[in-house]
Write an enzyme that holds these catalytic residues in place. Structure first.
Site, short mmCIF file in Angstrom:
data_model
loop_
_atom_site.label_atom_id
_atom_site.label_comp_id
_atom_site.label_asym_id
_atom_site.label_seq_id
_atom_site.Cartn_x
_atom_site.Cartn_y
_atom_site.Cartn_z
N ASP A 79 -1.18 -6.26 -0.56
CA ASP A 79 -1.18 -5.62 0.76
C ASP A 79 -2.58 -5.09 1.08
OD1 ASP A 79 0.07 -4.82 3.05
OD2 ASP A 79 1.07 -3.08 2.15
N GLU B 294 9.53 -5.04 10.05
CA GLU B 294 10.00 -3.76 9.48
C GLU B 294 10.56 -2.84 10.57
OE1 GLU B 294 7.14 -1.63 7.10
OE2 GLU B 294 8.46 0.12 6.92
N GLU C 280 -1.12 -5.70 8.51
CA GLU C 280 -0.23 -5.14 9.54
C GLU C 280 -0.76 -5.38 10.95
OE1 GLU C 280 0.65 -1.00 8.82
OE2 GLU C 280 1.11 -1.37 6.71
N ASP D 127 0.85 -1.20 0.00
CA ASP D 127 0.00 0.00 0.00
C ASP D 127 0.88 1.25 0.00
OD1 ASP D 127 0.84 -0.10 2.62
OD2 ASP D 127 -1.14 0.20 3.51
N SER D 128 2.21 1.05 0.02
CA SER D 128 3.14 2.16 -0.24
C SER D 128 2.87 2.73 -1.64
CB SER D 128 4.60 1.69 -0.12
OG SER D 128 4.81 0.50 -0.84
N LYS E 154 -1.13 -9.58 2.70
CA LYS E 154 -0.37 -9.17 3.88
C LYS E 154 -1.22 -8.19 4.67
CE LYS E 154 3.08 -5.93 3.71
NZ LYS E 154 2.55 -4.94 4.66
O1 KIV Z 1 3.36 -1.04 1.62
C1 KIV Z 1 4.49 -1.52 1.61
O2 KIV Z 1 5.25 -1.43 0.66
C2 KIV Z 1 4.91 -2.18 2.84
C3 KIV Z 1 6.37 -2.08 3.12
C4 KIV Z 1 6.67 -0.73 3.64
C5 KIV Z 1 6.79 -3.11 4.07
O3 KIV Z 1 4.12 -2.66 3.57
#
Ligand code: KIV
Length: 285
Positions: free
Chosen positions: A84, A184, A116, A45-46, A114
């Site tokens: 994500d 992380e 968090e 989600d980056s 994924k």
């Molecule tokens: O969103 C992402 O790219 C991530 C990384 C910062 C680990 O979750």
């Protein structure tokens, strides 16, 4: 070589081989990463910061993620892809988490999702999604979706107590059924302790050299995203500078009439067709 599976990742860990993990958000980058032999791609989600221009990951929606996961899948059909889950796509309930995790698999054909966090609520979500048949990667330590509670984008686990808490979170996430955990922004000693105690692959981003594999945000490591570069990033290229220089050169060429060059960057027309064209234009007068 075909797409890797969780068995391959477990085998790599058993053999002491490192797992190579990178983020990608679009077709072309994913294609290059597959060609380069990257083992696993995260559509993080980056995306929100790297590709969509937001200051944080909070505004990213499920539809944003699905669209970009689909593009990455088209670029890397033979690579294990992790989607994500964006902010508020799993926090509300186990049912919401299963439904949205299902969208990633059904609409974007990702191999895993994924999410968090390392507390009991997240453990419940992991268990629910996993029981629905979807592979889940946990993510603990510096978790950007918890930015407010963490007091900013800061390394985690830097006191004995905080480090122990991360080791406990990793256990909870593993016991909930995650197939792997991303750690992380923690000191190397914490990355090492989590890795040594795990029975599943531990991947690190800013967690030191002892984890089973390494992740970087691709735009950081090629010098594409320059708003902010975390301490743990190694720059392998300066793509941002290369592109900016190319854009500047193009602008100068256009302004000075040096591009396009007739005969070089142009379509040809047979001599007799040109003659007929000019004759027709004459008649038009
Ligand atoms: O969103 C992402 O790219 C991530 C990384 C910062 C680990 O979750």
């Amino acid at each position: 070589m075909g797409k890797k599976t969780i068995h391959d990742f477990n085998q790599m860990v058993a053999n002491g081989e490192k797992i190579v993990y990178l983020t990608a958000y679009d077709y072309l980058t994913a294609k290059m990463q597959e060609k380069a032999g990257v083992d696993m791609i995260l559509v993080g989600d980056s995306l929100g910061m790297v590709s969509l221009g937001y200051d944080t990951t909070f505004p990213v929606t499920m539809d944003d993620m699905i669209r970009h996961c689909q593009a990455v899948r088209r670029g890397a059909p033979n690579t294990f892809i992790v989607g994500d889950m964006p902010y508020m796509s799993y926090q509300a309930s186990d049912e919401q988490a299963i439904a949205n995790a299902g969208r990633f698999v059904k609409e974007a054909l990702v191999d895993a999702i994924k999410l968090e966090g390392g507390g009991p609520m997240i453990a419940s979500r992991i268990k629910a999604i996993q029981q629905a048949g979807i592979l889940v990667m946990g993510h603990i330590g510096l978790t950007p979706q918890f930015m407010g509670q963490l007091g900013g984008y800061k390394a985690q686990g830097r006191t004995g107590q905080a480090a122990l808490s991360l080791v406990q979170q990793a256990k909870l996430v593993e016991e909930a059924g995650a197939f792997s955990i991303l750690v992380e922004g923690v000191p190397s000693a914490v990355g090492k302790a989590i890795t040594e105690r795990a029975n599943i692959p531990i991947l690190g981003i800013g967690a030191g050299p002892y984890t089973h594999g390494q992740l970087l945000i691709y735009a950081d490591m090629v010098g594409f995203y320059d708003n902010f570069t975390p301490k743990f990033v190694k720059k392998y290229a300066n793509v941002g500078e290369v592109l900016t220089n190319a854009f500047k050169e193009y602008a100068q060429d256009v302004r000075e009439g040096k591009f396009p060059v007739d005969g070089e960057h142009t379509y040809k027309m047979k001599e007799e067709e040109v003659k007929e064209f000019l004759a027709l234009l004459e008649k038009e007068k």
